[in-house]
Each structure stands twice: as C-alpha cells, then as structure tokens.
Design an enzyme around this catalytic site. Structure first.
Site, PDB file in Angstrom:
ATOM      1  N   ASN A   1       0.635  -1.049  -0.029  1.00  0.00           N
ATOM      2  CA  ASN A   1      -0.029  -0.075   0.034  1.00  0.00           C
ATOM      3  C   ASN A   1       0.875   1.245   0.078  1.00  0.00           C
ATOM      4  O   ASN A   1       1.402   1.575   1.037  1.00  0.00           O
ATOM      5  CB  ASN A   1      -1.019   0.093   1.160  1.00  0.00           C
ATOM      6  CG  ASN A   1      -1.723   1.192   1.348  1.00  0.00           C
ATOM      7  OD1 ASN A   1      -1.763   2.167   0.364  1.00  0.00           O
ATOM      8  ND2 ASN A   1      -2.524   1.342   2.639  1.00  0.00           N
ATOM      9  N   TRP A   2       0.934   1.757  -1.229  1.00  0.00           N
ATOM     10  CA  TRP A   2       1.983   3.049  -1.475  1.00  0.00           C
ATOM     11  C   TRP A   2       1.264   4.379  -0.799  1.00  0.00           C
ATOM     12  O   TRP A   2       2.269   5.295  -0.591  1.00  0.00           O
ATOM     13  CB  TRP A   2       2.412   3.186  -2.669  1.00  0.00           C
ATOM     14  CG  TRP A   2       3.055   2.133  -3.372  1.00  0.00           C
ATOM     15  CD1 TRP A   2       3.522   0.948  -2.792  1.00  0.00           C
ATOM     16  CD2 TRP A   2       3.603   2.153  -4.956  1.00  0.00           C
ATOM     17  NE1 TRP A   2       4.259   0.143  -3.714  1.00  0.00           N
ATOM     18  CE2 TRP A   2       3.972   0.632  -4.779  1.00  0.00           C
ATOM     19  CE3 TRP A   2       3.439   2.753  -5.892  1.00  0.00           C
ATOM     20  CZ2 TRP A   2       4.677   0.187  -6.180  1.00  0.00           C
ATOM     21  CZ3 TRP A   2       3.809   2.431  -7.147  1.00  0.00           C
ATOM     22  CH2 TRP A   2       4.498   1.182  -7.277  1.00  0.00           C
ATOM     23  N   LYS A   3       0.279   4.313  -0.251  1.00  0.00           N
ATOM     24  CA  LYS A   3      -0.532   5.533   0.396  1.00  0.00           C
ATOM     25  C   LYS A   3      -0.097   6.809  -0.571  1.00  0.00           C
ATOM     26  O   LYS A   3      -0.124   6.569  -1.830  1.00  0.00           O
ATOM     27  CB  LYS A   3       0.046   5.458   1.688  1.00  0.00           C
ATOM     28  CG  LYS A   3      -0.241   4.279   2.504  1.00  0.00           C
ATOM     29  CD  LYS A   3       0.107   4.439   4.241  1.00  0.00           C
ATOM     30  CE  LYS A   3      -0.103   2.868   4.801  1.00  0.00           C
ATOM     31  NZ  LYS A   3       0.082   3.321   6.214  1.00  0.00           N
TER      32      LYS A   3
ATOM     33  N   HIS B   1      -9.304   1.168   5.041  1.00  0.00           N
ATOM     34  CA  HIS B   1      -7.971   1.391   5.685  1.00  0.00           C
ATOM     35  C   HIS B   1      -8.371   2.306   7.065  1.00  0.00           C
ATOM     36  O   HIS B   1      -9.165   3.353   6.851  1.00  0.00           O
ATOM     37  CB  HIS B   1      -7.160   2.045   4.828  1.00  0.00           C
ATOM     38  CG  HIS B   1      -5.797   1.972   5.493  1.00  0.00           C
ATOM     39  ND1 HIS B   1      -5.230   2.908   6.342  1.00  0.00           N
ATOM     40  CD2 HIS B   1      -4.499   1.048   5.302  1.00  0.00           C
ATOM     41  CE1 HIS B   1      -4.134   2.569   6.553  1.00  0.00           C
ATOM     42  NE2 HIS B   1      -3.580   1.413   6.131  1.00  0.00           N
TER      43      HIS B   1
ATOM     44  N   GLU C   1      -6.718   4.831   8.122  1.00  0.00           N
ATOM     45  CA  GLU C   1      -6.449   6.159   7.562  1.00  0.00           C
ATOM     46  C   GLU C   1      -7.897   6.796   7.195  1.00  0.00           C
ATOM     47  O   GLU C   1      -7.997   7.966   7.379  1.00  0.00           O
ATOM     48  CB  GLU C   1      -5.360   6.418   6.768  1.00  0.00           C
ATOM     49  CG  GLU C   1      -4.204   6.016   7.351  1.00  0.00           C
ATOM     50  CD  GLU C   1      -2.680   5.583   6.955  1.00  0.00           C
ATOM     51  OE1 GLU C   1      -2.886   5.632   5.752  1.00  0.00           O
ATOM     52  OE2 GLU C   1      -1.727   4.977   7.652  1.00  0.00           O
TER      53      GLU C   1
ATOM     54  N   GLU D   1      -4.963  -4.885  10.741  1.00  0.00           N
ATOM     55  CA  GLU D   1      -3.823  -3.875  11.081  1.00  0.00           C
ATOM     56  C   GLU D   1      -4.215  -2.937  12.197  1.00  0.00           C
ATOM     57  O   GLU D   1      -5.217  -2.153  12.556  1.00  0.00           O
ATOM     58  CB  GLU D   1      -4.117  -2.873   9.743  1.00  0.00           C
ATOM     59  CG  GLU D   1      -3.913  -3.550   8.489  1.00  0.00           C
ATOM     60  CD  GLU D   1      -3.325  -2.327   7.494  1.00  0.00           C
ATOM     61  OE1 GLU D   1      -2.257  -2.570   6.875  1.00  0.00           O
ATOM     62  OE2 GLU D   1      -4.198  -1.239   7.205  1.00  0.00           O
TER      63      GLU D   1
ATOM     64  N   GLY E   1       2.827   2.295  10.829  1.00  0.00           N
ATOM     65  CA  GLY E   1       3.699   3.374  10.639  1.00  0.00           C
ATOM     66  C   GLY E   1       4.312   4.112  11.928  1.00  0.00           C
ATOM     67  O   GLY E   1       5.226   4.910  12.110  1.00  0.00           O
TER      68      GLY E   1
ATOM     69  N   SER F   1       3.740  -1.897  10.417  1.00  0.00           N
ATOM     70  CA  SER F   1       5.345  -2.084  10.384  1.00  0.00           C
ATOM     71  C   SER F   1       5.664  -3.461  10.330  1.00  0.00           C
ATOM     72  O   SER F   1       6.753  -3.906  10.867  1.00  0.00           O
ATOM     73  CB  SER F   1       5.756  -1.669  12.063  1.00  0.00           C
ATOM     74  OG  SER F   1       5.237  -0.307  12.277  1.00  0.00           O
TER      75      SER F   1
ATOM     76  N   GLY G   1       3.006  -0.948   4.222  1.00  0.00           N
ATOM     77  CA  GLY G   1       3.201   0.392   3.847  1.00  0.00           C
ATOM     78  C   GLY G   1       4.639   0.710   3.599  1.00  0.00           C
ATOM     79  O   GLY G   1       5.084   0.502   2.510  1.00  0.00           O
ATOM     80  N   GLY G   2       5.494   1.340   4.608  1.00  0.00           N
ATOM     81  CA  GLY G   2       6.707   1.927   4.386  1.00  0.00           C
ATOM     82  C   GLY G   2       7.597   0.934   3.602  1.00  0.00           C
ATOM     83  O   GLY G   2       8.379   1.331   2.861  1.00  0.00           O
TER      84      GLY G   2
HETATM   85  P1  13P Z   1       3.165   0.467   7.576  1.00  0.00           P
HETATM   86  O1  13P Z   1       3.779  -0.806   7.167  1.00  0.00           O
HETATM   87  O2  13P Z   1       4.160   1.554   7.221  1.00  0.00           O
HETATM   88  O3  13P Z   1       3.207   0.396   9.009  1.00  0.00           O
HETATM   89  O4  13P Z   1       1.789   0.796   7.103  1.00  0.00           O
HETATM   90  C1  13P Z   1       1.086  -0.447   7.184  1.00  0.00           C
HETATM   91  C2  13P Z   1      -0.522  -0.097   6.484  1.00  0.00           C
HETATM   92  O5  13P Z   1      -1.365   0.723   7.079  1.00  0.00           O
HETATM   93  C3  13P Z   1      -0.768  -0.587   5.286  1.00  0.00           C
HETATM   94  O6  13P Z   1      -1.986  -0.463   4.632  1.00  0.00           O
END
Ligand code: 13P
Length: 257
Positions: free
Chosen positions: A9-11, A95, A97, A167, A173, A213, A234-235
């Site tokens: 997920n590149w956000k 998600h 967010e 999640e 994050g 994470s 994510g990251g």
């Molecule tokens: P991180 O891997 O950056 O913690 O993000 C997880 C996430 O929200 C994937 O959708």
C-alpha cells in the site's frame, strides 16, 4: 487452500514517474515468485500507468479506495468500473487512515465491498483496533463490529472472494509491530467471526493479512503463524528490495504448508 497475499500500500507516496519506476523494480524483483499473490497499490493518479507496467506479469494491481456509486457528482472520487476498466484486481477498503481522517464507517465499507465484488474485483477489507481500544479490553468487540459490518448481506460465495487485512492501528507506521502471538490471536479470532457468519470451510478459505510495521526482519515470524496469510505493507513496500524481503519468507511459508 487459501493463498498468501502480500500487497504494497503505497499510500500518498511517489509521483507518477516514481511509481512507474518502483512498479518496474517490483516486477523484476518478484518474477520468480510462484506461490505468493503479490499486489501493489499506487495512488489513483499513477494507477493507469502502473497498470501498463504490471500487465502480463505476476504482479497484481490494487487501488487504495473506491466510491460505491457508478458515476455522478462526487467530487474527488473514483468509481469501481473506472478501476475495473484499467485492470485493477484488488481494492483496499476501510483502511484505518480512511476511517480516521475521511469519515469511513462500517456502512460505507460494506457498500464499497459489495460494489467491488459485483464487478469481479477483490476487496481487501481493513480492520483493526486503536491502542486505547486494545488497552480498554475492547479488541474483540471492535473486530466483531467491523467484520459484521463489512460482511453484512454478503453471500458465502462473495465472502470467499474477499481478503481481510488485520491492521492494529497502533502498529501502523510506528515501527511497533504486534508480536507473533498477539497477531496470531487476533487473526484466529477474526477467522472465528468469519466461521460464525459462513461456516468453517469458507472461513478457512479467506486470506487474512497482517499489516502494521511489517518488514523483512519480522516477516518470517508473522507469516509462520497458522492464521496469518500475508501482509498489507506500507513503508517497507516503497522499495523493491525490502518488499521482496517480505515476499520471500511468504513464498517459503506457502511452500511449507
Ligand atoms: P506500515 O507498514 O507503514 O506500518 O503501514 C501499514 C499499513 O497501513 C498498510 O496498509
């Protein structure tokens, strides 16, 4: 048997040019991956270009959100048939967010899930508790409400085509990951909820990803748990080598089951 699904997920990261480059790097990195379903979710802006890069490869295309209506006066939104037209395979829905910043509710999650399924794409349904909810002993009630809300009115055949992403919000994050045991317990609980709704065989067929994470250093431990069937990253998905560092233990986990 259910699949291991690992999605990046590149956000809100990467320009179009950067997205095309990262997608090409991911395609090259995972060309020998056979067992894991690999997907990448760039921004809406980059989706059509990235679709051209992943076409004909073993990398699936995912969108980060969708609207449930077909078209109309919904400024800023994108519909499911627009995503389907360019070859999107999965859509991330609900998600944290989206829930925290943009007013997503279990009801809108459900509408989006139904729309995406009706067009033959796979929803990745995100659920998870905040730290306050976990510390307040509400983990199970939060997950129950979110799962029941997302799956309301879905048939067993529909449910089989979904993916869940557990999640924990406090792990997203932050660099803090749920321990293997904490994650496994939550996943087993979610599978139990799905079994209550659809019976054991359907529940056993639904992939439940972990997200929060996840990185090469902790991927093998998490993916080795019996109810953890992949990851939503994510990251660590923003570089092909660290993304591959999570997919490779997934491939080993798939081969050993
Ligand atoms: P991180 O891997 O950056 O913690 O993000 C997880 C996430 O929200 C994937 O959708």
């Amino acid at each position: 048997m259910r699949k291991i699904v690992i999605a990046g997920n590149w956000k809100m990261n990467k320009t179009v040019a950067e997205s095309v480059k990262l997608a090409a790097d991911v395609v090259a990195a995972v060309k020998d991956i056979r067992q894991v379903v690999v997907a990448i979710a760039p921004t809406y802006l980059a989706l059509a270009k990235v679709a051209e890069v992943v076409k004909g490869t073993n990398v699936k295309l995912a969108a980060q959100d969708v609207h449930w209506e077909n078209q109309g006066a919904f400024t800023g939104k994108v519909s499911a048939d627009m995503l389907q037209e360019i070859g999107v395979d999965f859509v991330i829905i609900g998600h944290s967010e989206q829930r925290t910043y943009f007013g997503e509710t279990d009801e809108t999650v459900n509408k989006k899930v139904r729309k995406v399924l009706s067009l033959g794409m796979g929803p990745i349904i995100c659920i998870g508790e905040t730290l306050a909810e976990r510390q307040g002993g509400q983990l199970e009630s939060v997950l129950t409400t979110q799962v029941n809300g997302a799956y309301a009115g879905l048939s067993a055949d529909d449910a089989r085509r979904t993916v869940v992403a557990y999640e924990p919000v406090w792990a997203i994050g932050t660099g803090v990951t749920a321990s293997d045991d904490e994650a496994q317990q939550a996943h087993a609980f979610v599978r139990g909820l799905l079994a209550k709704l659809y019976g054991d065989s359907v529940a056993q067929s639904i992939s439940i990803q972990y997200g929060g994470s996840m990185k090469p250093e902790n991927a093998a431990g998490l993916l080795g748990q019996p109810d953890i069937d992949g990851g939503l990253i994510g990251g660590a998905a923003l570089k092909a080598d660290s993304f591959l560092g999570i997919i490779t233990p997934g491939e080993s986990a798939a081969q050993s089951t």
